[in-house]
Design a protein around this motif. Structure first.
Motif, PDB file in Angstrom:
ATOM      1  N   SER A  10      -1.313   5.075   8.149  1.00 14.55           N
ATOM      2  CA  SER A  10      -2.357   6.079   7.912  1.00 14.55           C
ATOM      3  C   SER A  10      -2.665   6.881   9.175  1.00 14.55           C
ATOM      4  O   SER A  10      -2.447   6.424  10.294  1.00 14.55           O
ATOM      5  CB  SER A  10      -3.636   5.365   7.443  1.00 14.55           C
ATOM      6  OG  SER A  10      -4.042   4.410   8.406  1.00 14.55           O
ATOM      7  N   CYS A  39       7.200   1.591  -0.398  1.00 21.17           N
ATOM      8  CA  CYS A  39       5.990   2.366  -0.091  1.00 21.17           C
ATOM      9  C   CYS A  39       6.287   3.843  -0.201  1.00 21.17           C
ATOM     10  O   CYS A  39       7.271   4.340   0.350  1.00 21.17           O
ATOM     11  CB  CYS A  39       5.521   2.060   1.322  1.00 21.17           C
ATOM     12  SG  CYS A  39       5.125   0.336   1.546  1.00 21.17           S
ATOM     13  N   ALA A  64      -2.780  -2.312  -4.927  1.00 27.85           N
ATOM     14  CA  ALA A  64      -3.781  -2.565  -3.877  1.00 27.85           C
ATOM     15  C   ALA A  64      -5.173  -2.272  -4.431  1.00 27.85           C
ATOM     16  O   ALA A  64      -6.128  -3.017  -4.179  1.00 27.85           O
ATOM     17  CB  ALA A  64      -3.488  -1.698  -2.655  1.00 27.85           C
ATOM     18  N   GLN A  65      -5.296  -1.215  -5.191  1.00 31.37           N
ATOM     19  CA  GLN A  65      -6.595  -0.877  -5.770  1.00 31.37           C
ATOM     20  C   GLN A  65      -7.079  -1.953  -6.728  1.00 31.37           C
ATOM     21  O   GLN A  65      -8.243  -2.372  -6.684  1.00 31.37           O
ATOM     22  CB  GLN A  65      -6.505   0.452  -6.506  1.00 31.37           C
ATOM     23  CG  GLN A  65      -6.400   1.626  -5.554  1.00 31.37           C
ATOM     24  CD  GLN A  65      -7.008   2.879  -6.152  1.00 31.37           C
ATOM     25  OE1 GLN A  65      -7.106   3.011  -7.366  1.00 31.37           O
ATOM     26  NE2 GLN A  65      -7.426   3.788  -5.304  1.00 31.37           N
ATOM     27  N   THR A  86       0.885  -1.161   0.000  1.00 32.44           N
ATOM     28  CA  THR A  86       0.000   0.000   0.000  1.00 32.44           C
ATOM     29  C   THR A  86       0.925   1.214   0.000  1.00 32.44           C
ATOM     30  O   THR A  86       2.137   1.058   0.117  1.00 32.44           O
ATOM     31  CB  THR A  86      -0.951   0.065   1.228  1.00 32.44           C
ATOM     32  OG1 THR A  86      -0.241   0.591   2.343  1.00 32.44           O
ATOM     33  CG2 THR A  86      -1.561  -1.282   1.569  1.00 32.44           C
ATOM     34  N   GLU A  87       0.382   2.393  -0.121  1.00 30.59           N
ATOM     35  CA  GLU A  87       1.248   3.577  -0.118  1.00 30.59           C
ATOM     36  C   GLU A  87       1.785   3.873   1.276  1.00 30.59           C
ATOM     37  O   GLU A  87       2.770   4.600   1.406  1.00 30.59           O
ATOM     38  CB  GLU A  87       0.505   4.795  -0.691  1.00 30.59           C
ATOM     39  CG  GLU A  87      -0.587   5.380   0.195  1.00 30.59           C
ATOM     40  CD  GLU A  87      -1.911   4.616   0.092  1.00 30.59           C
ATOM     41  OE1 GLU A  87      -1.909   3.448  -0.342  1.00 30.59           O
ATOM     42  OE2 GLU A  87      -2.935   5.209   0.459  1.00 30.59           O
ATOM     43  N   PRO A 139      -6.959   2.403   0.129  1.00 27.97           N
ATOM     44  CA  PRO A 139      -5.573   2.692  -0.224  1.00 27.97           C
ATOM     45  C   PRO A 139      -5.433   3.215  -1.640  1.00 27.97           C
ATOM     46  O   PRO A 139      -6.281   2.961  -2.498  1.00 27.97           O
ATOM     47  CB  PRO A 139      -4.868   1.342  -0.068  1.00 27.97           C
ATOM     48  CG  PRO A 139      -5.930   0.322  -0.074  1.00 27.97           C
ATOM     49  CD  PRO A 139      -7.233   0.977   0.269  1.00 27.97           C
ATOM     50  N   LYS A 140      -4.339   3.938  -1.864  1.00 25.21           N
ATOM     51  CA  LYS A 140      -4.124   4.591  -3.146  1.00 25.21           C
ATOM     52  C   LYS A 140      -3.197   3.802  -4.064  1.00 25.21           C
ATOM     53  O   LYS A 140      -3.174   4.011  -5.277  1.00 25.21           O
ATOM     54  CB  LYS A 140      -3.507   5.968  -2.877  1.00 25.21           C
ATOM     55  CG  LYS A 140      -3.431   6.851  -4.088  1.00 25.21           C
ATOM     56  CD  LYS A 140      -3.007   8.252  -3.694  1.00 25.21           C
ATOM     57  CE  LYS A 140      -3.154   9.185  -4.886  1.00 25.21           C
ATOM     58  NZ  LYS A 140      -3.115  10.577  -4.465  1.00 25.21           N
ATOM     59  N   HIS A 141      -2.403   2.895  -3.482  1.00 21.35           N
ATOM     60  CA  HIS A 141      -1.429   2.161  -4.294  1.00 21.35           C
ATOM     61  C   HIS A 141      -2.157   1.437  -5.434  1.00 21.35           C
ATOM     62  O   HIS A 141      -3.145   0.737  -5.207  1.00 21.35           O
ATOM     63  CB  HIS A 141      -0.704   1.141  -3.414  1.00 21.35           C
ATOM     64  CG  HIS A 141       0.511   0.567  -4.049  1.00 21.35           C
ATOM     65  ND1 HIS A 141       0.446  -0.300  -5.119  1.00 21.35           N
ATOM     66  CD2 HIS A 141       1.817   0.748  -3.789  1.00 21.35           C
ATOM     67  CE1 HIS A 141       1.681  -0.629  -5.476  1.00 21.35           C
ATOM     68  NE2 HIS A 141       2.534  -0.012  -4.681  1.00 21.35           N
ATOM     69  N   TYR A 192       3.585  -2.062   3.965  1.00 23.50           N
ATOM     70  CA  TYR A 192       3.051  -3.337   3.468  1.00 23.50           C
ATOM     71  C   TYR A 192       2.071  -3.905   4.489  1.00 23.50           C
ATOM     72  O   TYR A 192       2.291  -3.803   5.704  1.00 23.50           O
ATOM     73  CB  TYR A 192       4.181  -4.338   3.194  1.00 23.50           C
ATOM     74  CG  TYR A 192       4.729  -4.192   1.788  1.00 23.50           C
ATOM     75  CD1 TYR A 192       5.531  -3.110   1.452  1.00 23.50           C
ATOM     76  CD2 TYR A 192       4.401  -5.112   0.786  1.00 23.50           C
ATOM     77  CE1 TYR A 192       6.000  -2.937   0.148  1.00 23.50           C
ATOM     78  CE2 TYR A 192       4.872  -4.957  -0.517  1.00 23.50           C
ATOM     79  CZ  TYR A 192       5.666  -3.867  -0.836  1.00 23.50           C
ATOM     80  OH  TYR A 192       6.114  -3.701  -2.116  1.00 23.50           O
ATOM     81  N   HIS A 222      -9.706  -2.594   4.480  1.00 22.96           N
ATOM     82  CA  HIS A 222      -9.394  -1.851   3.264  1.00 22.96           C
ATOM     83  C   HIS A 222     -10.454  -2.101   2.202  1.00 22.96           C
ATOM     84  O   HIS A 222     -10.786  -3.245   1.910  1.00 22.96           O
ATOM     85  CB  HIS A 222      -8.004  -2.268   2.749  1.00 22.96           C
ATOM     86  CG  HIS A 222      -6.902  -1.914   3.710  1.00 22.96           C
ATOM     87  ND1 HIS A 222      -6.731  -2.581   4.902  1.00 22.96           N
ATOM     88  CD2 HIS A 222      -5.948  -0.959   3.664  1.00 22.96           C
ATOM     89  CE1 HIS A 222      -5.709  -2.037   5.551  1.00 22.96           C
ATOM     90  NE2 HIS A 222      -5.208  -1.059   4.823  1.00 22.96           N
TER      91      HIS A 222
END
Ligand code: AMP
Ligand code: MG
Length: 311
Positions: A171, A165, A118-119, A23-24, A113-115, A27, A57
């Protein structure tokens, strides 16, 4: 088994197995959030106490009506401003969320999440993912697939490699009291940015030793070597043999700097990797100069204080 095979990750997650995911922030060690047995495997693999709830998530906001029973207006505002991104919202949970995910609490922590990997993963799955950081409980969080491999190789079926990352810190966690946002953990979205989104000062209730949440324990993110913190701008008066010092800005006699380019986002990005690096070297006390106590520096200093704390 570091892998870039998204389909294999999907297959394993559908079968109730654990997968390390990028994830951003850091991990994550992910499992089907709606399957209590799969979630139990997370606690077992991390050796995580059952009183520490997990973040769930999601891939899209359309999932929220199934997962929570209400969403305060300020939560909507914060989602508009920071999702997808390093912001977690704690909201009243629906019955579909197993109690093991929230450690029996009536609220669930949610993040989008933005990664990109992950998206894609979340959008390909018919369920959300419960995922704490992919490290043994209490140790430094992983910011590369190799960090996860080093510590949890025997516990995960697969680690999806999404590169280092970008944010490198967990977060920001926000709870709500009478519909008003309260910061429960400092993280990848700064307090200043939260305040400007909601248009008022927001209180921060972060340090508790018996918390509703994992990263809130006084001792956490802790390497094996002893850490001594220095105020921002300070330096050790004298280094004993075997001691190491990490400055904030580059200094000729420091081992490394947290922010070689002077940017606090760089300090956030480098923090956990640096803690791992010094921990792999023999030696005594590690002196670390804190970040300035503003913006992301607050989250960096929060992690430093927990890394330095001895139970
Ligand atoms: P992490 O190890 O980064 O996944 O940490 C999870 C964090 O989420 C904790 O530090 C808590 O601050 C927060 N959290 C998760 N679930 C809840 C919950 N139900 N209520 C309050 N905070 C939560
Ligand atoms: Mg963690």
């Amino acid at each position: 088994m570091i892998s870039s095979d998204l389909h294999e990750a999907i297959r394993l997650l559908r079968a109730g197995q654990l997968v390390g995911i990028p994830t951003e922030t850091v991990y994550g060690l992910a499992a089907n959030a709606l399957d209590p047995l799969a979630v139990a495997r997370i606690f077992e693999a991390k050796n995580r106490p059952a009183f520490d709830p997990l973040i769930v998530h999601v891939g899209q906001r359309a999932e929220l009506p199934y997962l929570v029973t209400s969403i305060p207006d300020e939560a909507q505002v914060l989602m508009d401003a920071f999702w997808p991104g390093p912001l977690t919202l704690v909201l009243p949970k629906s019955d579909i969320i197993p109690d093991i995910v929230t450690s029996g609490l009536p609220h669930v922590a949610l993040r989008m999440p933005k990664h990109p990997l992950a998206q894609r993963l979340l959008q390909s799955l018919p369920f959300p993912l419960a995922a704490p950081s992919a490290n043994p409980f209490g140790y430094v969080s992983p910011t590369t697939a190799q960090h996860v491999m080093d510590q949890l190789a025997s516990k995960v079926s697969c680690i999806l490699d999404g590169g280092p990352c970008q944010v490198g810190l967990e977060s920001t966690v926000i709870g709500f009291a009478d519909g008003r946002a309260v910061i429960l953990r400092q993280g990848g979205v700064s307090q200043e940015d939260i305040e400007s989104a909601v248009g008022r000062p927001v209180s921060s209730q972060t340090s508790q030793s018996r918390p509703a949440a994992p990263g809130q324990l006084d001792s956490h993110y802790a390497p094996h070597r002893t850490i001594q913190l220095l105020e921002h701008g300070g330096r050790p008066t004298k280094l004993a043999l075997g001691e190491t010092w990490i400055s904030y800005l580059p200094k000729p006699d420091a081992f490394e700097a947290l922010a070689p380019d002077g940017q606090v986002a760089t300090a956030a990005h480098r923090l956990f990797s640096l803690l791992r690096k010094i921990d792999q070297q023999p030696g005594g006390v590690v002196w670390i100069e804190k970040a300035p106590e503003s913006g992301l520096g607050r989250a960096v200093n929060d992690r430093l204080m927990r890394a330095a704390h001895r139970a």
